[in-house]
Scaffold this active site. Structure first.
Site, PDB file in Angstrom:
ATOM      1  N   HIS A 236      10.778  66.428  39.233  1.00 38.36           N
ATOM      2  CA  HIS A 236       9.885  66.906  37.952  1.00 38.36           C
ATOM      3  C   HIS A 236      10.555  68.309  37.291  1.00 38.36           C
ATOM      4  CE1 HIS A 236       9.261  70.982  39.972  1.00 38.36           C
ATOM      5  NE2 HIS A 236       9.122  69.973  41.231  1.00 38.36           N
TER       6      HIS A 236
ATOM      7  N   GLU B  64       5.404  67.118  47.625  1.00 40.85           N
ATOM      8  CA  GLU B  64       6.775  67.966  48.002  1.00 40.85           C
ATOM      9  C   GLU B  64       6.210  68.672  49.397  1.00 40.85           C
ATOM     10  OE1 GLU B  64       9.543  68.441  48.433  1.00 40.85           O
ATOM     11  OE2 GLU B  64      10.163  69.980  46.779  1.00 40.85           O
TER      12      GLU B  64
ATOM     13  N   ASN C 291       9.414  77.922  39.854  1.00 41.25           N
ATOM     14  CA  ASN C 291      10.652  77.559  39.819  1.00 41.25           C
ATOM     15  C   ASN C 291      11.761  78.556  39.283  1.00 41.25           C
ATOM     16  OD1 ASN C 291      10.252  74.101  39.245  1.00 41.25           O
ATOM     17  ND2 ASN C 291      10.483  75.147  41.390  1.00 41.25           N
TER      18      ASN C 291
END
Length: 215
Positions: free
Chosen positions: A18, A92, A24
């Site tokens: 993604h 995830e 992030n």
């Protein structure tokens, strides 16, 4: 869904991580926490399309987490494809109590061999990833499938499938893998770069202009 299948011993996967999220960017451990794309991530999703458009694809699947689902929706729209499934096994890695932590001493104190205290193990994640790919191969033999999922899941799944340390996976880059029902997995593109086992271009002739599945 209706389909016409041209039987083939190989199923082709584009494994796409993604686009970026705010976690992030802040280097927070994200895991299974459901964080949306940020503006950079939405741009990265669109930038994944040119590499993918070199080949014909049949459909898109994704993790149900919003960052993967948003990325898949952008890619599918730009390539005029359908997102046909959100697959729970593609989520995830669950990092447990360490999710949301920033890199630093507190997170380091939670490290144990193979990961973090209370987290899902890498072998468990790899098993989920491989199960999902094997199921897609069984359900859609010979298809060419874009799979939008997560960096750690891609990394550990490929490491297990190939017995090869593939390293970290970049946001929204092409990872091209073929699964042959007799010989297993072969890696052809990693993080947008041809892998050393990349065959000659003629090997990919059947990837462009010849659909194995018509949706």
């Amino acid at each position: 869904m209706t389909a016409r299948n041209r039987i083939s011993p190989s199923t082709t996967f584009a494994l796409i991580r993604h686009g970026q999220t705010d976690w992030n960017a802040a280097r927070r451990l994200q895991g299974s926490t459901d964080i949306p794309l940020n503006d950079i991530g939405r741009g990265q999703a669109g930038k994944a399309v040119p590499a993918l458009s070199q080949f014909d694809w049949d459909f898109v699947v994704s993790s149900p987490l919003i960052r993967a689902a948003e990325t898949a929706d952008v890619i599918a729209a730009d390539l005029d494809l359908d997102v046909i499934r959100r697959i729970p096994g593609l989520v995830e890695r669950d990092y447990g109590p360490t999710e949301g932590m920033l890199e630093g001493a507190e997170l380091d104190s939670m490290r144990i061999p193979g990961g973090y205290y209370g987290a899902e193990s890498e072998p468990e994640v790899a098993a989920r990833g491989l199960d999902a790919l094997h199921a897609l191969s069984r359900d859609y033999p010979g298809a060419r499938i874009i799979v939008v999922t997560h960096g750690t899941l891609i990394r550990v799944t490929l490491t297990e499938a190939l017995d090869l340390d593939v390293g970290s996976i970049d946001n929204a880059t092409l990872n091209l893998v073929r699964h042959h029902r007799n010989t297993g997995f072969a890696l052809h593109v990693l993080n947008g770069t041809p892998h050393h086992t990349q065959p000659s271009p003629s090997h990919f002739d059947n990837l462009k202009g010849h659909k194995s599945w018509q949706l």
